[in-house]
Write a protein that holds these residues in place. Structure first.
Motif, mmCIF file in Angstrom:
data_model
loop_
_atom_site.group_PDB
_atom_site.id
_atom_site.type_symbol
_atom_site.label_atom_id
_atom_site.label_comp_id
_atom_site.label_asym_id
_atom_site.label_seq_id
_atom_site.Cartn_x
_atom_site.Cartn_y
_atom_site.Cartn_z
ATOM 1 N N ILE A 37 0.845 -1.195 0.000
ATOM 2 C CA ILE A 37 0.000 0.000 0.000
ATOM 3 C C ILE A 37 0.879 1.244 0.000
ATOM 4 O O ILE A 37 1.843 1.332 0.773
ATOM 5 N N ARG A 38 0.533 2.214 -0.869
ATOM 6 C CA ARG A 38 1.312 3.457 -0.910
ATOM 7 C C ARG A 38 0.911 4.352 0.264
ATOM 8 O O ARG A 38 -0.269 4.634 0.472
ATOM 9 N N ILE A 39 1.914 4.790 1.022
ATOM 10 C CA ILE A 39 1.679 5.641 2.184
ATOM 11 C C ILE A 39 2.595 6.859 2.108
ATOM 12 O O ILE A 39 3.591 6.854 1.378
ATOM 13 N N ASN A 46 4.704 5.221 11.788
ATOM 14 C CA ASN A 46 3.435 5.359 12.485
ATOM 15 C C ASN A 46 3.204 4.161 13.410
ATOM 16 O O ASN A 46 3.472 3.013 13.047
ATOM 17 N N ALA A 47 2.703 4.416 14.620
ATOM 18 C CA ALA A 47 2.501 3.366 15.616
ATOM 19 C C ALA A 47 1.553 2.281 15.119
ATOM 20 O O ALA A 47 1.733 1.092 15.415
ATOM 21 N N LEU A 48 0.530 2.668 14.358
ATOM 22 C CA LEU A 48 -0.435 1.689 13.846
ATOM 23 C C LEU A 48 0.228 0.756 12.832
ATOM 24 O O LEU A 48 -0.047 -0.451 12.806
ATOM 25 N N LEU A 49 1.112 1.316 12.000
ATOM 26 C CA LEU A 49 1.816 0.493 11.013
ATOM 27 C C LEU A 49 2.814 -0.437 11.698
ATOM 28 O O LEU A 49 2.985 -1.590 11.286
ATOM 29 N N LYS A 50 3.466 0.067 12.727
ATOM 30 C CA LYS A 50 4.389 -0.792 13.479
ATOM 31 C C LYS A 50 3.652 -1.969 14.105
ATOM 32 O O LYS A 50 4.174 -3.089 14.167
ATOM 33 N N LYS A 51 2.429 -1.720 14.535
ATOM 34 C CA LYS A 51 1.626 -2.789 15.124
ATOM 35 C C LYS A 51 1.309 -3.867 14.095
ATOM 36 O O LYS A 51 1.320 -5.060 14.404
ATOM 37 N N VAL A 52 1.060 -3.432 12.845
ATOM 38 C CA VAL A 52 0.803 -4.388 11.763
ATOM 39 C C VAL A 52 2.027 -5.253 11.522
ATOM 40 O O VAL A 52 1.931 -6.479 11.384
ATOM 41 N N LYS A 110 -4.881 3.365 6.158
ATOM 42 C CA LYS A 110 -4.720 4.474 5.224
ATOM 43 C C LYS A 110 -6.044 5.204 5.003
ATOM 44 O O LYS A 110 -6.092 6.445 4.981
ATOM 45 N N GLN A 111 -7.119 4.440 4.847
ATOM 46 C CA GLN A 111 -8.436 5.057 4.658
ATOM 47 C C GLN A 111 -8.870 5.843 5.893
ATOM 48 O O GLN A 111 -9.385 6.959 5.779
ATOM 49 N N LYS A 112 -8.664 5.256 7.061
ATOM 50 C CA LYS A 112 -9.089 5.893 8.304
ATOM 51 C C LYS A 112 -8.297 7.159 8.586
ATOM 52 O O LYS A 112 -8.833 8.154 9.100
ATOM 53 N N GLN A 113 -6.995 7.155 8.250
ATOM 54 C CA GLN A 113 -6.135 8.312 8.501
ATOM 55 C C GLN A 113 -6.247 9.374 7.412
ATOM 56 O O GLN A 113 -5.716 10.468 7.563
ATOM 57 N N CYS A 114 -6.927 9.036 6.306
ATOM 58 C CA CYS A 114 -7.115 9.973 5.178
ATOM 59 C C CYS A 114 -5.786 10.471 4.621
ATOM 60 O O CYS A 114 -5.631 11.661 4.301
ATOM 61 N N TRP A 115 -4.823 9.570 4.536
ATOM 62 C CA TRP A 115 -3.537 9.953 3.971
ATOM 63 C C TRP A 115 -3.677 10.274 2.482
ATOM 64 O O TRP A 115 -4.426 9.628 1.762
ATOM 65 N N ASN A 116 -2.908 11.238 2.028
ATOM 66 C CA ASN A 116 -2.851 11.684 0.630
ATOM 67 C C ASN A 116 -4.032 12.540 0.211
ATOM 68 O O ASN A 116 -4.043 13.110 -0.879
ATOM 69 N N SER A 117 -5.051 12.644 1.043
ATOM 70 C CA SER A 117 -6.266 13.344 0.607
ATOM 71 C C SER A 117 -6.101 14.856 0.533
ATOM 72 O O SER A 117 -6.822 15.525 -0.194
ATOM 73 N N GLU A 118 -5.143 15.400 1.296
ATOM 74 C CA GLU A 118 -5.005 16.851 1.338
ATOM 75 C C GLU A 118 -3.759 17.357 0.626
ATOM 76 O O GLU A 118 -3.441 18.523 0.691
ATOM 77 N N LYS A 119 -3.034 16.479 -0.018
ATOM 78 C CA LYS A 119 -1.793 16.899 -0.661
ATOM 79 C C LYS A 119 -1.825 16.606 -2.151
ATOM 80 O O LYS A 119 -2.460 15.647 -2.590
ATOM 81 N N LYS A 120 -1.136 17.446 -2.893
ATOM 82 C CA LYS A 120 -1.098 17.282 -4.336
ATOM 83 C C LYS A 120 -0.313 16.027 -4.705
ATOM 84 O O LYS A 120 0.775 15.794 -4.195
#
Length: 373
Positions: A37-39, A46-52, A110-120
């Motif tokens: 997944i692109r992040i 990120n703590a959540l990713l480390k948990k994964v 990624k969906q929950k954190q809304c990554w990439n949604s506010e950046k070009k």
């Protein structure tokens, strides 16, 4: 207890190599890719990713332990070469399931954190890359001539010493070093080893070409540095293909010397030599994977060009990647593209050429033992 110690040791080592490579995979992919997944690159810790990853590590360790107990049971009770092979395939299947579970978890984060949604989001391409990659990004293809020369020498040995062979010629040995394969003396024996050499030379030269044809991927935040890393990455891995082709053909050349009784080596020593060669190839592969990372992401290269920082991100192309494994994009004319998990290349299944290549490779794998028979 039947003495199958060598078989057990070999398969035990195979499991260890697979296990170590599986747990290293998430660390050697590109920094902007996590379990397919692109992040955002700055979210990798990120703590959540480390948990994964921790869950992925625990599950892989548990599965590895279970399979080691099973092969120990097989070793202590009966000889089962076929069972070992089936266990390896099942182990790979379980590790794939664990990966897919992790891929789904990262996608939800990624969906929950809304990554990439506010950046070009942009795509960075170097239009001159394809013009010079064949000469600057790969080692010279003339290095494969060393393997060609060894094949020629193998043929020469066969023709020169054929008349000195006994009527029954030993050609294969088991893990205990005992002869378990013979050939009746005939002219066919001259072509047995060269056939192996030619097949492996074609395979490694094909992989060498794929490295050159693979789609270039640049990091938007530091495109110049990314370009240099990618070029060095291709150069290193094209060199590995030359190295692998050379060492394998050298082994077959030496095997031919033994078959035609020009050199002397016990059957058990031959098996040990084969295990050493396989271990060297595997060790170098794992080392280079960790050293370079996918696309050269782990390479250290000075960059005098200013970074774009976090203002822009690479295009979110997750929709083209099914489970982070299968790339399907009809609009992309590229056939070969970097894997998203691990190191290497895959094909674009959105193009007919990619589908045909994937089917062709699958068929080749199935008929490979018959080709060499």
């Amino acid at each position: 207890m039947i003495n199958n110690t060598e078989n057990f040791i070999f398969n035990f080592c195979v499991f260890i190599v697979i296990f170590l490579f599986q747990i290293a995979k998430p660390k050697i992919t590109r920094k902007e890719i996590y379990f397919g997944i692109r992040i955002p690159e700055n979210e990798r810790d990120n703590a959540l990713l480390k948990k994964v990853y921790n869950r992925y590590l625990i599950l892989n360790t548990v599965i590895f332990g279970i399979f080691i107990v099973i092969i120990m049971y097989i070793f202590l009770n009966y000889y089962a070469s076929i069972e070992y092979t089936i266990l390896i395939l099942l182990y790979l299947l379980f590790t794939l399931i664990i990966y897919m579970f992790s891929n789904k978890k990262v996608f939800k984060i990624k969906q929950k954190q809304c990554w990439n949604s506010e950046k070009k989001q942009i795509v960075t391409i170097d239009t001159n890359f394809s013009k010079d990659k064949s000469t600057k990004s790969l080692v010279s293809p003339w290095w494969f001539f060393v393997s060609v020369l060894m094949i020629a020498i193998t043929f020469y040995i066969g023709f020169k010493y054929y008349n000195f062979l006994p009527e029954i010629v030993p050609t294969h040995w088991d893990f205990a070093g005992e002869v378990n394969g013979n050939m009746i003396k005939s002219s066919k024996i001259i072509y047995v080893i060269p056939k192996f050499q030619v097949v492996f030379l074609i395979i490694f030269f094909g992989l060498y070409k794929v490295i050159g044809w693979g789609k270039q991927q640049l990091n938007t935040s530091s495109p110049q540095q990314s370009k240099e890393k990618n070029k060095r990455f291709r150069y290193i891995w094209s060199g590995y293909m030359v190295f692998a082709a050379t060492i394998i053909n050298l082994f077959f050349l030496y095997t031919n010397l033994i078959i035609f009784q020009v050199a002397q080596l016990s059957g058990k020593s031959m098996i040990i030599l084969l295990i050493i060669i396989i271990s060297i190839l595997a060790a170098v592969f794992i080392y280079l994977s960790i050293y370079t990372g996918q696309g050269g992401s782990r390479l250290k290269i000075k960059d005098n060009v200013a970074s774009n920082g976090n203002k822009m991100l690479d295009r979110n192309d997750d929709k083209y990647w099914k489970f982070g494994i299968f790339y399907i994009n009809k609009e992309d004319a590229t056939i070969f593209i970097e894997k998203r998990f691990g190191v290497g290349w895959t094909v674009n299944l959105g193009r007919m050429e990619g589908i045909l290549l994937a089917v062709g490779v699958g068929i080749l794998i199935l008929i490979f033992p018959y080709i060499l028979n």
